[in-house]
Design a protein around this motif. Sequence first.
Motif, PDB file in Angstrom:
ATOM      1  N   SER A 148      19.238 -10.224  -5.344  1.00 50.24           N
ATOM      2  CA  SER A 148      18.185  -9.424  -5.975  1.00 50.24           C
ATOM      3  C   SER A 148      17.462  -8.592  -4.927  1.00 50.24           C
ATOM      4  CB  SER A 148      17.192 -10.340  -6.698  1.00 50.24           C
ATOM      5  OG  SER A 148      17.849 -11.097  -7.701  1.00 50.24           O
ATOM      6  N   GLY A 149      16.926  -7.459  -5.336  1.00 51.13           N
ATOM      7  CA  GLY A 149      16.272  -6.592  -4.365  1.00 51.13           C
ATOM      8  C   GLY A 149      15.303  -5.614  -4.991  1.00 51.13           C
ATOM      9  N   ILE A 150      14.773  -4.741  -4.145  1.00 51.92           N
ATOM     10  CA  ILE A 150      13.790  -3.738  -4.543  1.00 51.92           C
ATOM     11  C   ILE A 150      14.336  -2.364  -4.156  1.00 51.92           C
ATOM     12  CG2 ILE A 150      11.378  -3.003  -4.351  1.00 51.92           C
ATOM     13  CD1 ILE A 150      10.886  -5.799  -2.992  1.00 51.92           C
ATOM     14  N   THR A 151      14.257  -1.418  -5.063  1.00 52.70           N
ATOM     15  CA  THR A 151      14.681  -0.053  -4.780  1.00 52.70           C
ATOM     16  C   THR A 151      13.486   0.874  -4.934  1.00 52.70           C
ATOM     17  OG1 THR A 151      16.942  -0.455  -5.563  1.00 52.70           O
ATOM     18  CG2 THR A 151      16.214   1.831  -5.422  1.00 52.70           C
ATOM     19  N   PHE A 152      13.070   1.486  -3.828  1.00 55.74           N
ATOM     20  CA  PHE A 152      11.998   2.473  -3.854  1.00 55.74           C
ATOM     21  C   PHE A 152      12.627   3.857  -3.984  1.00 55.74           C
ATOM     22  CE2 PHE A 152      10.068  -1.077  -1.551  1.00 55.74           C
ATOM     23  CZ  PHE A 152       8.852  -1.196  -2.204  1.00 55.74           C
ATOM     24  N   VAL A 153      12.111   4.664  -4.894  1.00 51.50           N
ATOM     25  CA  VAL A 153      12.622   6.017  -5.107  1.00 51.50           C
ATOM     26  C   VAL A 153      11.569   7.003  -4.611  1.00 51.50           C
ATOM     27  CG1 VAL A 153      13.555   7.657  -6.765  1.00 51.50           C
ATOM     28  CG2 VAL A 153      13.858   5.197  -7.142  1.00 51.50           C
ATOM     29  N   ASP A 154      11.878   7.682  -3.510  1.00 56.52           N
ATOM     30  CA  ASP A 154      10.949   8.656  -2.945  1.00 56.52           C
ATOM     31  C   ASP A 154      11.133   9.989  -3.662  1.00 56.52           C
ATOM     32  OD1 ASP A 154       9.257  10.174  -1.470  1.00 56.52           O
ATOM     33  OD2 ASP A 154      10.507  10.239   0.330  1.00 56.52           O
ATOM     34  N   ASP A 155      10.144  10.369  -4.447  1.00 59.32           N
ATOM     35  CA  ASP A 155      10.220  11.577  -5.266  1.00 59.32           C
ATOM     36  C   ASP A 155       9.678  12.788  -4.496  1.00 59.32           C
ATOM     37  OD1 ASP A 155      10.554  13.272  -7.423  1.00 59.32           O
ATOM     38  OD2 ASP A 155       8.667  12.699  -8.381  1.00 59.32           O
ATOM     39  N   GLY A 156      10.314  13.074  -3.332  1.00 55.58           N
ATOM     40  CA  GLY A 156       9.909  14.250  -2.558  1.00 55.58           C
ATOM     41  C   GLY A 156       8.543  14.131  -1.931  1.00 55.58           C
ATOM     42  N   SER A 157       8.189  12.948  -1.440  1.00 52.56           N
ATOM     43  CA  SER A 157       6.870  12.744  -0.830  1.00 52.56           C
ATOM     44  C   SER A 157       6.701  13.622   0.402  1.00 52.56           C
ATOM     45  CB  SER A 157       6.691  11.271  -0.456  1.00 52.56           C
ATOM     46  OG  SER A 157       6.740  10.446  -1.601  1.00 52.56           O
ATOM     47  N   ARG A 158       5.452  14.038   0.631  1.00 54.56           N
ATOM     48  CA  ARG A 158       5.132  14.853   1.803  1.00 54.56           C
ATOM     49  C   ARG A 158       4.470  14.055   2.913  1.00 54.56           C
ATOM     50  NH1 ARG A 158       3.436  18.014  -2.546  1.00 54.56           N
ATOM     51  NH2 ARG A 158       1.272  17.460  -2.098  1.00 54.56           N
ATOM     52  N   ASP A 159       4.272  12.758   2.687  1.00 56.12           N
ATOM     53  CA  ASP A 159       3.643  11.922   3.706  1.00 56.12           C
ATOM     54  C   ASP A 159       4.711  11.011   4.330  1.00 56.12           C
ATOM     55  OD1 ASP A 159       4.143  10.110   1.732  1.00 56.12           O
ATOM     56  OD2 ASP A 159       2.058   9.560   1.356  1.00 56.12           O
ATOM     57  N   ALA A 160       4.291   9.858   4.844  1.00 54.60           N
ATOM     58  CA  ALA A 160       5.203   8.966   5.565  1.00 54.60           C
ATOM     59  C   ALA A 160       5.893   7.945   4.653  1.00 54.60           C
ATOM     60  CB  ALA A 160       4.437   8.235   6.666  1.00 54.60           C
ATOM     61  N   THR A 161       5.905   8.182   3.358  1.00 55.79           N
ATOM     62  CA  THR A 161       6.484   7.219   2.417  1.00 55.79           C
ATOM     63  C   THR A 161       7.935   6.884   2.758  1.00 55.79           C
ATOM     64  OG1 THR A 161       5.008   7.875   0.603  1.00 55.79           O
ATOM     65  CG2 THR A 161       7.088   6.829   0.003  1.00 55.79           C
ATOM     66  N   TRP A 162       8.772   7.898   2.983  1.00 52.01           N
ATOM     67  CA  TRP A 162      10.193   7.630   3.221  1.00 52.01           C
ATOM     68  C   TRP A 162      10.420   6.902   4.540  1.00 52.01           C
ATOM     69  CZ3 TRP A 162      14.329   6.657   0.828  1.00 52.01           C
ATOM     70  CH2 TRP A 162      15.569   6.675   1.463  1.00 52.01           C
ATOM     71  N   SER A 163       9.704   7.267   5.584  1.00 52.67           N
ATOM     72  CA  SER A 163       9.884   6.584   6.868  1.00 52.67           C
ATOM     73  C   SER A 163       9.486   5.114   6.748  1.00 52.67           C
ATOM     74  CB  SER A 163       9.072   7.277   7.966  1.00 52.67           C
ATOM     75  OG  SER A 163       7.689   7.250   7.662  1.00 52.67           O
ATOM     76  N   MET A 164       8.484   4.810   5.939  1.00 48.61           N
ATOM     77  CA  MET A 164       8.091   3.420   5.718  1.00 48.61           C
ATOM     78  C   MET A 164       9.173   2.667   4.951  1.00 48.61           C
ATOM     79  SD  MET A 164       4.074   4.127   4.789  1.00 48.61           S
ATOM     80  CE  MET A 164       3.629   2.405   4.639  1.00 48.61           C
ATOM     81  N   ILE A 165       9.817   3.334   3.988  1.00 48.14           N
ATOM     82  CA  ILE A 165      10.906   2.698   3.243  1.00 48.14           C
ATOM     83  C   ILE A 165      12.083   2.420   4.177  1.00 48.14           C
ATOM     84  CG2 ILE A 165      12.596   3.049   1.390  1.00 48.14           C
ATOM     85  CD1 ILE A 165      10.452   4.734  -0.053  1.00 48.14           C
ATOM     86  N   GLU A 166      12.392   3.365   5.063  1.00 46.88           N
ATOM     87  CA  GLU A 166      13.484   3.167   6.025  1.00 46.88           C
ATOM     88  C   GLU A 166      13.196   1.971   6.931  1.00 46.88           C
ATOM     89  OE1 GLU A 166      15.550   7.389   7.032  1.00 46.88           O
ATOM     90  OE2 GLU A 166      13.470   7.187   7.700  1.00 46.88           O
ATOM     91  N   ARG A 167      11.982   1.872   7.415  1.00 50.09           N
ATOM     92  CA  ARG A 167      11.624   0.763   8.301  1.00 50.09           C
ATOM     93  C   ARG A 167      11.698  -0.571   7.549  1.00 50.09           C
ATOM     94  NH1 ARG A 167       7.538   2.954  10.098  1.00 50.09           N
ATOM     95  NH2 ARG A 167       5.885   2.030   8.826  1.00 50.09           N
TER      96      ARG A 167
END
Length: 333
Positions: free
Chosen positions: A63-82
Amino acid sequence: MLDPQRSQFPLNTAVPFSRPQQALRLGLVVPCYNEQEVLPQTLAKLLALLDRLQREGLVDDESGITFVDDGSRDATWSMIERAHLEDRRVHGIKLSCNRGHQNALLAGLMSTSGDVLISLDADLQDDLEAIPRMLQAHREGADVVLGVRSRRDTDTWFKRTTAQGYYALLRKLGVDIVPDHADFRLLSRRALEALRDFREVNLFLRGIIPLLGFKRAIVTYERQQRTAGESKYPFRRMLALAMEGVFSFSTVPLQWISMCGVVISLGALGFALWALGVRLFTDLGIPGWASTVIPISFLGGLQLMALGIIGGYLSRVYAETKQRPRFIVEQSL
């Protein structure tokens, strides 16, 4: 050996269906748009929830969690990568540009594996304690489990009143929608595969889900206050989503235009008789004023309203015929 005469179910009768009590592969789908402030708390709480559900044997280790980055302009995606590097249960989907909450949610649902998927907002105003009850409702046979707010005390008077009025309007228009349900829901794999066949470009998922037709259940919960950041659904976006619900699932407004035409025709006839009576039997009327200004003003406003309603439907037909992709995935983890 079981005695057939004392069995709970007599011979030659159908035994009620029940799902095997085995651990499910759960996927949590979380759309995100500029959520860097709340994401650390959300991640910690969701991982803790997964740990607890695994200990209780409700979900399996995949089981897991999937975050969908909807074109964020802040650090959302880098936090998901980390977070993905630190814990392999965390996955991410990055859309190439901002496509809106409904498209981002659909991208997560169509791209995430699992026996069941549960969608929820990144701000965690949806109560996580409702998730075990959702899983239980699924085990009891429901392919769709809707999270429904038990009350709206945390909303402003304006938002609460407009929301209640909107749900009432949709139901009057014949739309099968559950009041106080947003996008906090569980979908089984069978329901997800059926959802894949819906090709609408103009998405209103809370109206599409009831059309799947599978057995559904409702789990009530109390919506929490946002702990950080700000809402990504200002009045403008809420109004656009509300209009989508009307135009995508009901043609009643078009019927209203026809009814208005009949009523106005009768009213115009009555007005003509009145104007004729004033002209023939009194000297109170100013020649030509009422018979010119009133019909022009009234009919002009009505025509603009009718054109607006027709334009709402026409614009959606235009978007559907182009068949542009609803989302484009730039990167996935």
